[in-house]
Design an enzyme around this catalytic site. Structure first.
Site, PDB file in Angstrom:
ATOM      1  CG  HIS A  83      42.475  24.660 -15.452  1.00  0.00           C
ATOM      2  ND1 HIS A  83      43.254  25.302 -14.511  1.00  0.00           N
ATOM      3  CD2 HIS A  83      42.814  25.206 -16.643  1.00  0.00           C
ATOM      4  CE1 HIS A  83      44.017  26.201 -15.116  1.00  0.00           C
ATOM      5  NE2 HIS A  83      43.771  26.166 -16.410  1.00  0.00           N
ATOM      6  CG  ASP A 104      43.656  24.417 -11.218  1.00  0.00           C
ATOM      7  OD1 ASP A 104      43.281  23.394 -11.825  1.00  0.00           O
ATOM      8  OD2 ASP A 104      43.967  25.470 -11.800  1.00  0.00           O
ATOM      9  CB  SER A 125      46.843  26.956 -17.305  1.00  0.00           C
ATOM     10  OG  SER A 125      46.004  28.074 -17.332  1.00  0.00           O
TER      11      SER A 125
END
Length: 477
Positions: free
Chosen positions: A115, A145, A218
């Site tokens: 993402h 992911d 992230s």
């Protein structure tokens, strides 16, 4: 009258304070020191910035009339800038985002989240020494992911890989990343839980921590106290958009498996069994004659799936997959997903109170659309007014139960039906003295059932065969 404390009292107070000070010093010495870990591993953690070009189409409102302006009017430039002759001139803007990543090989391979780089037109990787590189996206995988990048560099600092399966709940862990763009921020916490299954992500057994993770973290690494990467920080649970004490990391074994596949083949394959499963509750465990609730209960076997070919049936409870125990239903998808395609695996199931071992050849997980089409067959009802969810019978189920035609299989039972004695796994052949053809016919019969009067239900039960039950809908239901 004033009272002065004696010497003994004062001496005890002093001793107590000294003891408290000594205890606090011991506690401070027992707390982990992250300084060397952060200093050693920060050079291998990178900042990732992406740019995505987004086109927008400004439109003139329907009721807006452009005035007939003189040629030398300054407003002509305004209208030419935003609108063409048709009033629909596309405008382009850059959308930027930030994330983190870490170098997994000294020749320039970088791991991050899918993402972070999704739909990006440009990906820039910035190292701790302020060098910047334009990165190539080797591949990405939405289900896990995970994304793999490549930069044109050599002799880079790298991280050391650990084993997330060796983590213990309560163990200290540390994250390095770029929250809100603040490079190489270090946060620490403990492992809160392991093997978390999040919605729509059943193939990743997430590590839950209370390490402070915010936007920009992230894709960054999660370290154990030995300085080994045990996870990839992926997402948080939040009602505000900021950190609230719940963060989740992808186990490094899962991430590296995906990265290696992306590097070698450009895409990711996963093992597939072809069953829909649910947890075994205490009530279900009792109904299946189990001492305690555990395992994954099969609520549907998809047609032409590896499970169907291996002889799995609705109502089977999967207790062991290969050599791994299945305690909860969430334990099964990751075990199946990481099994190589075309591998024959023994699966231990509880069927009608007896243990069996089925041999299944693992297939390749199809796309979501293919699974959705497969799972639509056989036809399944929604839970109805009597508390039942039923499905049409497969040919294999008919043959096993010796039912020539008609009937529906109970996949969930509750409410009125459960009180009447209808169980999960029963096959309902008749309702209110009428043979049941299929799911649609059954639903029509249920809607037409009278209230305050018992009606007969003929069910076919695996152990006892056909049996009639009485079902009654009352006014207060």
């Amino acid at each position: 009258m004033k009272v002065f404390p004696g010497k003994a009292f004062v001496f005890n107070i002093v001793l107590g304070m000294l003891g408290l000070f000594a205890w606090s010093q011991v506690q401070a010495r027992n707390l982990p020191d992250f300084t060397q870990l952060a200093e050693k591993n920060s050079p291998a953690v990178v900042n990732i910035s992406t740019t995505q070009k987004i086109k927008r189409h400004p439109r003139i409102p329907e009721n807006l009339q452009i005035p007939d302006l003189p040629e030398d009017s300054p407003f002509n430039d305004f209208f030419r800038h935003f609108f063409d002759d048709e009033g629909n001139s596309p405008q382009e803007r850059d959308a930027k985002s930030l994330g983190s990543g870490f170098i997994i090989s000294d020749d320039g391979y970088v791991m991050t989240n899918n993402h972070v780089i999704r739909d990006a037109d440009e990906v820039i990787v910035r190292l701790s020494d302020r060098r910047e590189f334009s990165a190539k996206v080797v591949g990405s995988d939405e289900r896990s992911d995970v994304a793999l990048l490549k930069i044109d560099a050599s002799s880079l600092p790298t991280v050391k890989m650990g084993k997330s399966k060796d983590l213990k709940v309560g163990e200290w862990v540390l994250a390095i990343g770029s929250p809100f763009g603040f490079d190489h921020s270090v946060t620490a916490g403990i492992v809160s839980a392991k093997g978390r299954s999040l919605p729509r992500e059943n193939y990743v057994p997430f590590i839950q921590t209370d390490v402070a993770i915010n936007p920009g973290n992230s894709g960054g690494p999660l370290f154990n106290l030995d300085g080994e990467v045990v996870g990839v920080n992926s997402q948080i649970y939040s009602r505000t958009g900021g950190f609230m004490g719940l963060s989740f990391a992808i186990p490094i074994e899962v991430a590296m498996n995906v990265a290696n596949q992306l590097k070698n083949t450009g895409h990711v394959t996963r093992g597939w069994l072809g069953v829909l499963i649910q947890d075994v509750t205490a009530e279900l465990a009792e109904s299946f004659g189990m001492d305690k609730p555990h395992g994954a209960l099969v609520s549907r076997v998809l047609p032409d799936s590896p499970a169907a070919k291996a002889g799995f049936e609705v109502g089977d409870i999967i207790l062991k997959f290969n050599s791994d125990e299945v305690d909860h239903s969430k334990d099964l998808p990751p075990l199946v997903g990481r099994t190589p395609i075309d591998t024959a695996v023994p699966v231990r199931v509880l069927r009608q109170g007896k243990l069996r071992t089925l041999k299944v050849v693992i297939g390749e997980l199809p796309g979501d659309d293919e699974i959705r089409v497969a799972s639509d067959k056989p036809k399944t009802s929604k839970q109805n007014r009597i508390g039942l969810t039923v499905t049409d019978l497969s040919d294999a189920q008919r043959k096993k139960r010796e039912i020539a035609k008609g009937g529906v299989l109970v996949s969930q039972s509750g409410g009125i039906a459960a009180r009447a004695g209808i169980r999960q796994g029963d096959i309902i052949e008749m309702l209110n003295n009428e043979d049941i053809k299929n799911v649609e016919h059954f639903e029509k019969l249920v809607k037409a059932l009278p209230e305050n009067r018992s009606v007969p239900v003929l069910v076919h039960r695996a152990r006892s065969g056909p049996v009639f039950l009485a079902l009654k809908i009352t006014n207060d239901e």
